[in-house]
Design a protein around this motif. Structure first.
Motif, PDB file in Angstrom:
ATOM      1  N   ASN A  57       0.880  -1.244  -0.032  1.00 50.55           N
ATOM      2  CA  ASN A  57      -0.073  -0.026  -0.003  1.00 50.55           C
ATOM      3  C   ASN A  57       0.913   1.212  -0.107  1.00 50.55           C
ATOM      4  O   ASN A  57       0.430   2.286   0.778  1.00 50.55           O
ATOM      5  CB  ASN A  57      -0.882   0.013   1.186  1.00 50.55           C
ATOM      6  CG  ASN A  57      -1.968  -1.065   1.009  1.00 50.55           C
ATOM      7  OD1 ASN A  57      -2.375  -1.562   0.243  1.00 50.55           O
ATOM      8  ND2 ASN A  57      -2.407  -1.582   2.340  1.00 50.55           N
ATOM      9  N   THR A  59       4.072   1.676   1.066  1.00 52.44           N
ATOM     10  CA  THR A  59       5.021   1.370   1.980  1.00 52.44           C
ATOM     11  C   THR A  59       6.370   0.345   1.454  1.00 52.44           C
ATOM     12  O   THR A  59       5.875  -0.998   1.368  1.00 52.44           O
ATOM     13  CB  THR A  59       4.651   1.115   3.385  1.00 52.44           C
ATOM     14  OG1 THR A  59       3.746   1.999   3.843  1.00 52.44           O
ATOM     15  CG2 THR A  59       5.720   1.141   4.576  1.00 52.44           C
ATOM     16  N   THR A 101       3.447  -4.341   8.433  1.00 49.93           N
ATOM     17  CA  THR A 101       3.054  -3.082   7.914  1.00 49.93           C
ATOM     18  C   THR A 101       1.618  -2.796   7.618  1.00 49.93           C
ATOM     19  O   THR A 101       1.221  -1.685   8.051  1.00 49.93           O
ATOM     20  CB  THR A 101       3.806  -3.152   6.437  1.00 49.93           C
ATOM     21  OG1 THR A 101       5.288  -3.243   6.533  1.00 49.93           O
ATOM     22  CG2 THR A 101       3.454  -1.959   5.684  1.00 49.93           C
ATOM     23  N   LEU A 102       0.970  -3.817   7.659  1.00 46.82           N
ATOM     24  CA  LEU A 102      -0.567  -3.689   7.626  1.00 46.82           C
ATOM     25  C   LEU A 102      -1.163  -3.147   8.742  1.00 46.82           C
ATOM     26  O   LEU A 102      -2.000  -2.339   8.818  1.00 46.82           O
ATOM     27  CB  LEU A 102      -1.184  -5.103   6.983  1.00 46.82           C
ATOM     28  CG  LEU A 102      -0.927  -5.480   5.338  1.00 46.82           C
ATOM     29  CD1 LEU A 102      -1.564  -6.798   5.117  1.00 46.82           C
ATOM     30  CD2 LEU A 102      -1.763  -4.369   4.371  1.00 46.82           C
ATOM     31  N   GLN A 103      -0.728  -3.959   9.620  1.00 45.09           N
ATOM     32  CA  GLN A 103      -1.248  -3.480  11.190  1.00 45.09           C
ATOM     33  C   GLN A 103      -0.966  -2.227  11.436  1.00 45.09           C
ATOM     34  O   GLN A 103      -1.741  -1.489  12.062  1.00 45.09           O
ATOM     35  CB  GLN A 103      -0.487  -4.576  12.383  1.00 45.09           C
ATOM     36  CG  GLN A 103      -1.061  -5.998  12.044  1.00 45.09           C
ATOM     37  CD  GLN A 103      -0.192  -6.917  12.970  1.00 45.09           C
ATOM     38  OE1 GLN A 103       0.874  -6.710  12.954  1.00 45.09           O
ATOM     39  NE2 GLN A 103      -0.578  -8.258  13.064  1.00 45.09           N
ATOM     40  N   ILE A 104       0.286  -1.550  11.109  1.00 39.88           N
ATOM     41  CA  ILE A 104       0.573  -0.138  11.419  1.00 39.88           C
ATOM     42  C   ILE A 104      -0.318   0.918  10.793  1.00 39.88           C
ATOM     43  O   ILE A 104      -0.930   1.665  11.158  1.00 39.88           O
ATOM     44  CB  ILE A 104       1.980  -0.010  11.070  1.00 39.88           C
ATOM     45  CG1 ILE A 104       2.849  -0.678  12.268  1.00 39.88           C
ATOM     46  CG2 ILE A 104       2.543   1.625  11.315  1.00 39.88           C
ATOM     47  CD1 ILE A 104       4.524  -0.623  11.880  1.00 39.88           C
ATOM     48  N   GLN A 105      -0.523   0.432   9.285  1.00 40.02           N
ATOM     49  CA  GLN A 105      -1.264   1.332   8.462  1.00 40.02           C
ATOM     50  C   GLN A 105      -2.564   1.273   8.788  1.00 40.02           C
ATOM     51  O   GLN A 105      -3.264   2.168   9.031  1.00 40.02           O
ATOM     52  CB  GLN A 105      -1.206   0.623   7.056  1.00 40.02           C
ATOM     53  CG  GLN A 105       0.180   0.950   6.293  1.00 40.02           C
ATOM     54  CD  GLN A 105       0.272   0.142   4.939  1.00 40.02           C
ATOM     55  OE1 GLN A 105      -0.327  -0.688   4.656  1.00 40.02           O
ATOM     56  NE2 GLN A 105       1.251   0.468   4.281  1.00 40.02           N
ATOM     57  N   ALA A 106      -3.176   0.092   9.430  1.00 39.09           N
ATOM     58  CA  ALA A 106      -4.800   0.156   9.661  1.00 39.09           C
ATOM     59  C   ALA A 106      -4.693   0.835  10.967  1.00 39.09           C
ATOM     60  O   ALA A 106      -5.840   1.697  11.418  1.00 39.09           O
ATOM     61  CB  ALA A 106      -4.863  -1.516  10.139  1.00 39.09           C
ATOM     62  N   GLN A 108      -3.107   3.538  11.952  1.00 39.85           N
ATOM     63  CA  GLN A 108      -2.936   5.007  11.687  1.00 39.85           C
ATOM     64  C   GLN A 108      -4.169   5.411  10.726  1.00 39.85           C
ATOM     65  O   GLN A 108      -4.500   6.662  11.052  1.00 39.85           O
ATOM     66  CB  GLN A 108      -1.692   5.073  10.675  1.00 39.85           C
ATOM     67  CG  GLN A 108      -0.498   4.954  11.487  1.00 39.85           C
ATOM     68  CD  GLN A 108       0.782   5.105  10.556  1.00 39.85           C
ATOM     69  OE1 GLN A 108       0.716   4.752   9.160  1.00 39.85           O
ATOM     70  NE2 GLN A 108       2.130   5.197  10.817  1.00 39.85           N
ATOM     71  N   SER A 109      -4.673   4.502  10.017  1.00 41.30           N
ATOM     72  CA  SER A 109      -5.887   4.980   9.313  1.00 41.30           C
ATOM     73  C   SER A 109      -7.138   5.227  10.466  1.00 41.30           C
ATOM     74  O   SER A 109      -8.039   6.070  10.088  1.00 41.30           O
ATOM     75  CB  SER A 109      -6.429   3.990   8.125  1.00 41.30           C
ATOM     76  OG  SER A 109      -6.762   2.671   8.964  1.00 41.30           O
ATOM     77  N   ASN A 113      -2.195   6.290  16.713  1.00 33.37           N
ATOM     78  CA  ASN A 113      -0.840   6.513  16.619  1.00 33.37           C
ATOM     79  C   ASN A 113       0.033   6.234  17.596  1.00 33.37           C
ATOM     80  O   ASN A 113      -0.106   6.462  18.844  1.00 33.37           O
ATOM     81  CB  ASN A 113      -0.874   8.032  16.037  1.00 33.37           C
ATOM     82  CG  ASN A 113      -1.429   8.289  14.704  1.00 33.37           C
ATOM     83  OD1 ASN A 113      -1.140   7.667  13.902  1.00 33.37           O
ATOM     84  ND2 ASN A 113      -2.354   9.675  14.819  1.00 33.37           N
ATOM     85  N   ALA A 438      -5.215  -5.373   0.482  1.00 32.15           N
ATOM     86  CA  ALA A 438      -3.833  -4.957   0.315  1.00 32.15           C
ATOM     87  C   ALA A 438      -3.464  -4.824  -1.078  1.00 32.15           C
ATOM     88  O   ALA A 438      -3.677  -5.796  -1.773  1.00 32.15           O
ATOM     89  CB  ALA A 438      -2.809  -5.413   1.103  1.00 32.15           C
TER      90      ALA A 438
END
Length: 443
Positions: A57, A59, A101-106, A108-109, A113, A438
Motif C-alpha cells: 500500500n 510502504t 506493515t498492514l497492522q501499522i497502516q490500519a 494509523q488509518s 498513533n 492490500a
C-alpha cells in the motif's frame, strides 16, 4: 536472546475432522477451487522470482529490512542457517513484515498513533531485561549481529499499534456472559486432579498436494531445534498457529482439548522433551512440553526448601582410583551426620565445604534432583553427585514448607481469559481482511 514483547496469551483449540466423510465431501475438501488435476504451467516455474522486497500500500519493505530481521532470528537460534533454510526464513520474515506493515497502516488509518516516546519506553524496558537498563549496550549488540536498533523499534511499533487498535475496535465489542464463566468454573472443578500440559507448538498447514514438502520443512526445523535452536524464535517465524505471537506457548491444556494424534504423544512426554513432526488434521505440528501439572492441585515442586549443600573438591591431577576412595570416605561421613546441626562439624573433618540456602524452590533445582530432594525427610541427604572435574556434593534437607492447594482461577480471571481468546480470533479475521484488501507489489 532478547526477551519477547508482551502479547496476550491465547489458547489454540485444535479442531478434529470427522472420522468418515462422503466421497463428494472428500473431493470438495481436496479440491476446493475446482482446479483440474493435470495443468500446464504457462509462466516460468521459478520460486525465487519474488525477491525479499515489497511495496505494501505504498510502504516500501527493503532488502535491508529483511536482512536485519533475519539477523535477529538467526542470533536467537544460535545455529548457522544457510541454503534453502535461509531462503525459507527470508520469505517467512518478509510475510511477517508485510503483516506488520498492514497492522501499522490500519492503526494509523483509525488515528491510533504510536509516538516515538512510546516506542523508546518499550525499547528501554527490553534493554533493562537483557542489558541492565543499558540501551547503548543493546544497540551495540544488535549492530554486532547484523541487525539494528531501528529494526527492533519497528517491530515494537507494530506490536504496540496492533494491541491498541484491538483494544479500541474489537475488545469493547467482545461479550462473555456470566453463565459461560460459571459453567467453565463448574467444569474446572469437576476436572480437579486431572493432568494438564503447557506446550510449545509449531504448526505448519499442509494439503495433500504439498504434504511431502511441508513434512520435509518440519523435519528440518526439528533438526535445527535439536541442535540448540530457540523454540520461541522458530515458533514466531514459522508457526501458522495463533500462538506464534507468544512463541508457540499454548498455556495449560487438557488432553481432551487436543487431537488424538497429539494427546497420544503428549501423554508419554517429559518436561523439556521435543516431539515431532506429528501429522494432525490440517498439517504437521512440532511439540515441546514446557510443564505439566494437575488441575487445582498443589504442585510439590513449589515447595520452599531449606538446604545445606556439602561439597568436596579434588586437586588437579588426582587419579580416578584416589578420587573414588575420597568419594567413598565422603559418602560414609555424610551418612554419619546426625541432621543439619551436625553437618558443619563433620564436613570440616572431611575437608568439605558447606553452603546453606534457606529459600530454594524445588522446581528451581535440576530436574534429576527434584524427585530425590522431594522424597527426603528433614536431616536426610541425597546420594553424592558430580565428577572429578566439578567435585562431588550432596544436598541435605533442613526444612520444607509445602505449597497450599490452589483454589483455581477466580470469576474475573476466567472471564478475562475468554475475552482474550475471542479478541484474538477476531484479530485473526481482521488481519486476513487487511491482507485481502492490500495492494502488494513484489520487486
Amino acid at each position: 536472546m532478547l526477551s519477547k514483547l508482551f502479547v496476550p496469551a491465547t489458547v489454540l483449540a485444535a479442531a478434529m475432522m470427522p472420522a468418515t466423510v462422503s466421497a463428494q465431501a472428500s473431493a470438495a475438501i481436496e479440491d476446493p477451487l475446482g482446479i483440474p488435476q493435470n495443468i500446464t504451467i504457462l509462466g516460468e516455474d521459478d520460486p525465487n522470482i519474488r525477491t525479499a522486497t515489497a511495496i505494501v500500500n505504498g510502504t516500501v519493505i527493503t532488502g535491508t529490512d529483511v536482512d536485519h530481521r533475519v539477523a535477529l532470528v538467526t542470533a536467537a537460534s544460535q545455529n548457522e542457517i544457510a541454503g534453502e533454510e535461509l531462503q525459507r526464513l527470508r520469505m517467512q520474515v518478509l510475510r511477517n513484515l508485510i503483516d506488520e506493515t498492514l497492522q501499522i497502516q490500519a492503526a494509523q488509518s483509525q488515528e491510533v498513533n504510536i509516538t516515538q516516546a512510546d516506542v523508546d519506553e518499550t525499547y528501554a524496558r527490553v534493554a533493562a531485561q537483557n542489558f541492565g537498563q543499558n540501551t547503548e549496550a543493546m544497540d551495540e549488540y544488535l549492530n554486532s549481529i547484523g541487525s539494528s536498533p531501528a529494526s527492533l523499534k519497528r517491530q515494537i511499533q507494530g506490536e504496540l499499534a496492533w494491541q491498541r487498535l484491538l483494544r479500541r475496535n474489537i475488545a469493547p465489542f467482545v461479550n462473555v456472559s456470566e453463565e459461560e464463566v460459571n459453567e467453565l468454573l463448574k467444569r474446572l472443578e469437576a476436572s480437579r486432579g486431572t493432568d494438564e500440559y503447557r506446550l510449545g507448538e509449531i504448526f505448519l498447514s499442509a494439503t495433500p498436494e504439498n504434504r511431502e514438502t511441508v513434512m520435509r520443512n518440519a523435519q528440518q526445523i526439528v533438526e535445527q531445534l535439536r541442535q540448540g535452536g530457540s523454540f520461541v524464535a522458530y515458533a514466531r517465524q514459522y508457526s501458522e498457529a495463533s500462538t506464534a505471537a507468544v512463541g508457540g506457548d499454548t498455556g495449560f491444556l487438557r488432553l481432551a482439548q487436543l487431537p488424538a494424534e497429539m494427546s497420544t504423544a503428549i501423554r508419554e512426554m517429559q518436561a523439556g522433551q521435543l516431539v515431532g513432526p506429528l501429522e494432525i488434521p490440517g498439517g504437521f505440528t512440532i511439540l515441546y512440553l514446557i510443564d505439566k501439572r494437575q488441575i487445582l492441585m498443589a504442585d510439590p515442586r513449589d515447595a520452599i526448601l531449606s538446604l545445606k549443600q556439602i561439597s568436596l573438591n579434588f586437586p588437579a591431577g588426582i587419579s580416578e582410583a584416589e578420587a573414588g576412595a575420597r568419594v567413598e570416605s565422603f559418602t560414609q561421613g555424610v551418612r554419619s551426620m546426625r541432621g543439619c546441626g551436625d553437618a558443619d562439624a563433620v564436613a570440616a573433618q572431611l575437608g568439605a565445604d558447606v553452603v546453606t540456602n534457606d529459600q530454594i524452590r524445588a522446581r528451581s533445582l535440576p530436574e534429576q534432583l527434584q524427585p530425590l530432594v522431594l522424597n527426603l525427610q528433614v536431616g536426610q541427604s541425597t546420594p553424592p553427585f558430580g565428577s572429578i572435574e566439578e567435585g562431588v556434593r550432596v544436598l541435605m534437607l533442613c526444612g520444607r514448607d509445602d505449597p497450599q492447594a490452589e483454589g483455581g482461577p477466580d470469576f474475573e480471571t476466567l472471564m478475562a481469559q475468554l475475552e482474550d481468546e475471542r479478541v484474538n480470533k477476531r484479530a485473526q479475521r481482521y488481519l486476513r481482511d487487511l491482507r485481502n484488501d492490500a495492494y502488494i507489489e513484489y520487486n
